[in-house]
Motif scaffolding. Structure first.
Motif, PDB file in Angstrom:
ATOM      1  N   LYS A 285       0.839  -1.207   0.000  1.00 31.72           N
ATOM      2  CA  LYS A 285       0.000   0.000   0.000  1.00 31.72           C
ATOM      3  C   LYS A 285       0.875   1.258   0.000  1.00 31.72           C
ATOM      4  O   LYS A 285       0.598   2.215  -0.730  1.00 31.72           O
ATOM      5  CB  LYS A 285      -0.921   0.003   1.220  1.00 31.72           C
ATOM      6  CG  LYS A 285      -1.873   1.191   1.300  1.00 31.72           C
ATOM      7  CD  LYS A 285      -2.836   1.014   2.474  1.00 31.72           C
ATOM      8  CE  LYS A 285      -3.833   2.163   2.542  1.00 31.72           C
ATOM      9  NZ  LYS A 285      -3.194   3.418   2.993  1.00 31.72           N
ATOM     10  N   HIS A 286       1.938   1.261   0.792  1.00 38.16           N
ATOM     11  CA  HIS A 286       2.881   2.385   0.781  1.00 38.16           C
ATOM     12  C   HIS A 286       3.455   2.587  -0.622  1.00 38.16           C
ATOM     13  O   HIS A 286       3.593   3.714  -1.104  1.00 38.16           O
ATOM     14  CB  HIS A 286       4.027   2.137   1.764  1.00 38.16           C
ATOM     15  CG  HIS A 286       3.641   2.268   3.201  1.00 38.16           C
ATOM     16  ND1 HIS A 286       3.912   1.293   4.128  1.00 38.16           N
ATOM     17  CD2 HIS A 286       3.007   3.262   3.872  1.00 38.16           C
ATOM     18  CE1 HIS A 286       3.467   1.665   5.306  1.00 38.16           C
ATOM     19  NE2 HIS A 286       2.915   2.862   5.182  1.00 38.16           N
ATOM     20  N   ALA A 287       3.800   1.480  -1.265  1.00 36.77           N
ATOM     21  CA  ALA A 287       4.405   1.566  -2.601  1.00 36.77           C
ATOM     22  C   ALA A 287       3.428   2.151  -3.608  1.00 36.77           C
ATOM     23  O   ALA A 287       3.782   3.030  -4.407  1.00 36.77           O
ATOM     24  CB  ALA A 287       4.876   0.183  -3.051  1.00 36.77           C
ATOM     25  N   ARG A 288       2.193   1.658  -3.608  1.00 39.69           N
ATOM     26  CA  ARG A 288       1.203   2.172  -4.556  1.00 39.69           C
ATOM     27  C   ARG A 288       0.932   3.656  -4.330  1.00 39.69           C
ATOM     28  O   ARG A 288       0.840   4.441  -5.287  1.00 39.69           O
ATOM     29  CB  ARG A 288      -0.102   1.369  -4.443  1.00 39.69           C
ATOM     30  CG  ARG A 288       0.008  -0.065  -4.973  1.00 39.69           C
ATOM     31  CD  ARG A 288      -1.365  -0.704  -5.083  1.00 39.69           C
ATOM     32  NE  ARG A 288      -1.994  -0.842  -3.775  1.00 39.69           N
ATOM     33  CZ  ARG A 288      -1.869  -1.903  -2.981  1.00 39.69           C
ATOM     34  NH1 ARG A 288      -1.117  -2.927  -3.365  1.00 39.69           N
ATOM     35  NH2 ARG A 288      -2.481  -1.956  -1.822  1.00 39.69           N
ATOM     36  N   GLU A 289       0.837   4.047  -3.077  1.00 36.45           N
ATOM     37  CA  GLU A 289       0.584   5.458  -2.777  1.00 36.45           C
ATOM     38  C   GLU A 289       1.754   6.335  -3.201  1.00 36.45           C
ATOM     39  O   GLU A 289       1.547   7.433  -3.731  1.00 36.45           O
ATOM     40  CB  GLU A 289       0.309   5.625  -1.278  1.00 36.45           C
ATOM     41  CG  GLU A 289      -1.030   5.041  -0.831  1.00 36.45           C
ATOM     42  CD  GLU A 289      -1.237   5.137   0.667  1.00 36.45           C
ATOM     43  OE1 GLU A 289      -0.253   5.450   1.397  1.00 36.45           O
ATOM     44  OE2 GLU A 289      -2.377   4.898   1.128  1.00 36.45           O
ATOM     45  N   LEU A 290       2.963   5.860  -2.972  1.00 34.17           N
ATOM     46  CA  LEU A 290       4.138   6.642  -3.342  1.00 34.17           C
ATOM     47  C   LEU A 290       4.230   6.806  -4.854  1.00 34.17           C
ATOM     48  O   LEU A 290       4.417   7.927  -5.358  1.00 34.17           O
ATOM     49  CB  LEU A 290       5.408   5.975  -2.806  1.00 34.17           C
ATOM     50  CG  LEU A 290       6.740   6.581  -3.288  1.00 34.17           C
ATOM     51  CD1 LEU A 290       6.843   8.053  -2.913  1.00 34.17           C
ATOM     52  CD2 LEU A 290       7.922   5.791  -2.725  1.00 34.17           C
ATOM     53  N   ILE A 291       4.120   5.704  -5.600  1.00 31.56           N
ATOM     54  CA  ILE A 291       4.285   5.792  -7.049  1.00 31.56           C
ATOM     55  C   ILE A 291       3.127   6.567  -7.680  1.00 31.56           C
ATOM     56  O   ILE A 291       3.345   7.396  -8.583  1.00 31.56           O
ATOM     57  CB  ILE A 291       4.398   4.384  -7.660  1.00 31.56           C
ATOM     58  CG1 ILE A 291       5.629   3.659  -7.086  1.00 31.56           C
ATOM     59  CG2 ILE A 291       4.518   4.480  -9.172  1.00 31.56           C
ATOM     60  CD1 ILE A 291       6.948   4.366  -7.321  1.00 31.56           C
ATOM     61  N   LYS A 292       1.914   6.339  -7.235  1.00 31.84           N
ATOM     62  CA  LYS A 292       0.785   7.099  -7.764  1.00 31.84           C
ATOM     63  C   LYS A 292       0.946   8.582  -7.449  1.00 31.84           C
ATOM     64  O   LYS A 292       0.693   9.443  -8.306  1.00 31.84           O
ATOM     65  CB  LYS A 292      -0.521   6.569  -7.177  1.00 31.84           C
ATOM     66  CG  LYS A 292      -1.763   7.183  -7.803  1.00 31.84           C
ATOM     67  CD  LYS A 292      -3.030   6.513  -7.290  1.00 31.84           C
ATOM     68  CE  LYS A 292      -4.272   7.124  -7.948  1.00 31.84           C
ATOM     69  NZ  LYS A 292      -5.516   6.460  -7.472  1.00 31.84           N
ATOM     70  N   GLY A 293       1.375   8.890  -6.223  1.00 30.24           N
ATOM     71  CA  GLY A 293       1.603  10.279  -5.856  1.00 30.24           C
ATOM     72  C   GLY A 293       2.711  10.916  -6.672  1.00 30.24           C
ATOM     73  O   GLY A 293       2.619  12.090  -7.075  1.00 30.24           O
TER      74      GLY A 293
END
Length: 302
Positions: A285-293
């Motif tokens: 979840k951290h990874a998806r939020e970081l890359i999407k952001g």
């Protein structure tokens, strides 16, 4: 919430972020490393022992970014080494540790650092924390550890060497592979015309901006390096630097969201440890939020 950059703003920042910290900041980092080496070399109980004192993480791997550069340094006792004991039936049991237990090593490293720096924060689970001296050197995390050996006949030399540190609070061991991370990072950087580490520094800089704006949770900078390491080499080589950043972030997002079990196949730059697992400080979840952001902030689209 961080606003989207314009095209001109993005190109200007990417041009800035792709460079390593300047000479004055590098000098501060080198000074910190030198002071820890001196502390260990002058400590009488360490005389004659096989000890490695070396930086690890973003500084030696040249993925550190401007204004966000502390120093992680391992103090590793190499003999006797530690292992999981699974190969004892073939290679014989490891040497007895003698006086150098994990508590003894931690005690002596603490003493050596105190003699050099004065007060040192010893309350953390793994590392000693040496506070920053503004204008002179950054903060330093010093990790007392032992050499860790895994026997593997599929690799040159028949074994892998890393380091193991034992938690002060919980006693759990944490195994790292700093030399493998360094070698693999250099090889990938060479194969991508130096673009791998450039893209890592861009993502780390973006993560700093997003965390400051409250868009994402602040994460260890190594997390960005882990994600970008899993981008295939050819992706970095298409187009200019801006294209390389866009394509790399989109590839990571694809692996996280579209590929069957893609995240489970991701490896750290050491090529051994999984990026996602129960002992990690981050989640998918951290990874998806970081890359999407990052894609949104850089105005690339998702």
């Amino acid at each position: 919430m961080a606003r989207q950059l314009t095209y001109a703003e993005r190109l200007e920042l990417i041009s800035k972020w792709k460079n390593l910290p300047g000479p004055s900041e590098r000098l501060r980092l080198e000074r910190a490393e030198h002071m820890v080496r001196r502390a260990i070399s002058l400590h009488e109980p360490f005389r004659g022992l096989d000890i490695t004192v070396a930086p690890k993480g973003s500084y030696p791997n040249k993925t550190n970014v401007r204004g966000d550069s502390d120093v992680d340094i391992m103090v590793r006792l190499n003999a006797p080494f530690h292992s999981d004991g699974l190969a004892g039936w073939w290679f014989g049991p490891p040497q007895p540790p003698g006086p150098w237990t994990k508590d003894k090593l931690r005690e002596e490293v603490h003493s050596a650092l105190t003699n050099q720096f004065g007060w040192v924060d010893a309350n953390h689970n793994l590392a000693f924390y040496v506070p920053e001296v503004r204008g002179s050197r950054p903060s330093i995390d010093v990790v007392p550890c032992f050499k860790w050996v895994v026997y593997d006949f599929s690799v040159p030399g028949g074994r892998l060497e890393g380091s193991v540190v034992y938690g002060r609070h919980d006693g759990k061991r944490v195994i790292n592979w700093p030399e493998l991370q360094l070698a693999n990072g250099r090889a990938k950087n060479d194969k991508t015309n130096l673009r791998y580490k450039f893209v890592v520094r861009v993502l780390k800089s973006v993560e700093n901006d997003l965390a400051e704006a409250g868009v994402v949770e602040a994460l260890p900078s190594y997390f960005s390096e882990c994600l970008i390491y899993n981008v295939p080499n050819h992706v970095f080589l298409a187009g200019d630097f801006d294209d390389a950043v866009r394509a790399s972030l989109q590839e990571v997002y694809r692996q996280l969201t579209e590929t069957w079990f893609g995240s489970l196949r991701m490896l750290e730059p050491n090529g051994i440890k999984k990026v996602f697992g129960e002992r990690q400080k981050w989640t998918e979840k951290h990874a998806r939020e970081l890359i999407k952001g990052a894609l949104n902030y850089l105005n690339y689209g998702v």
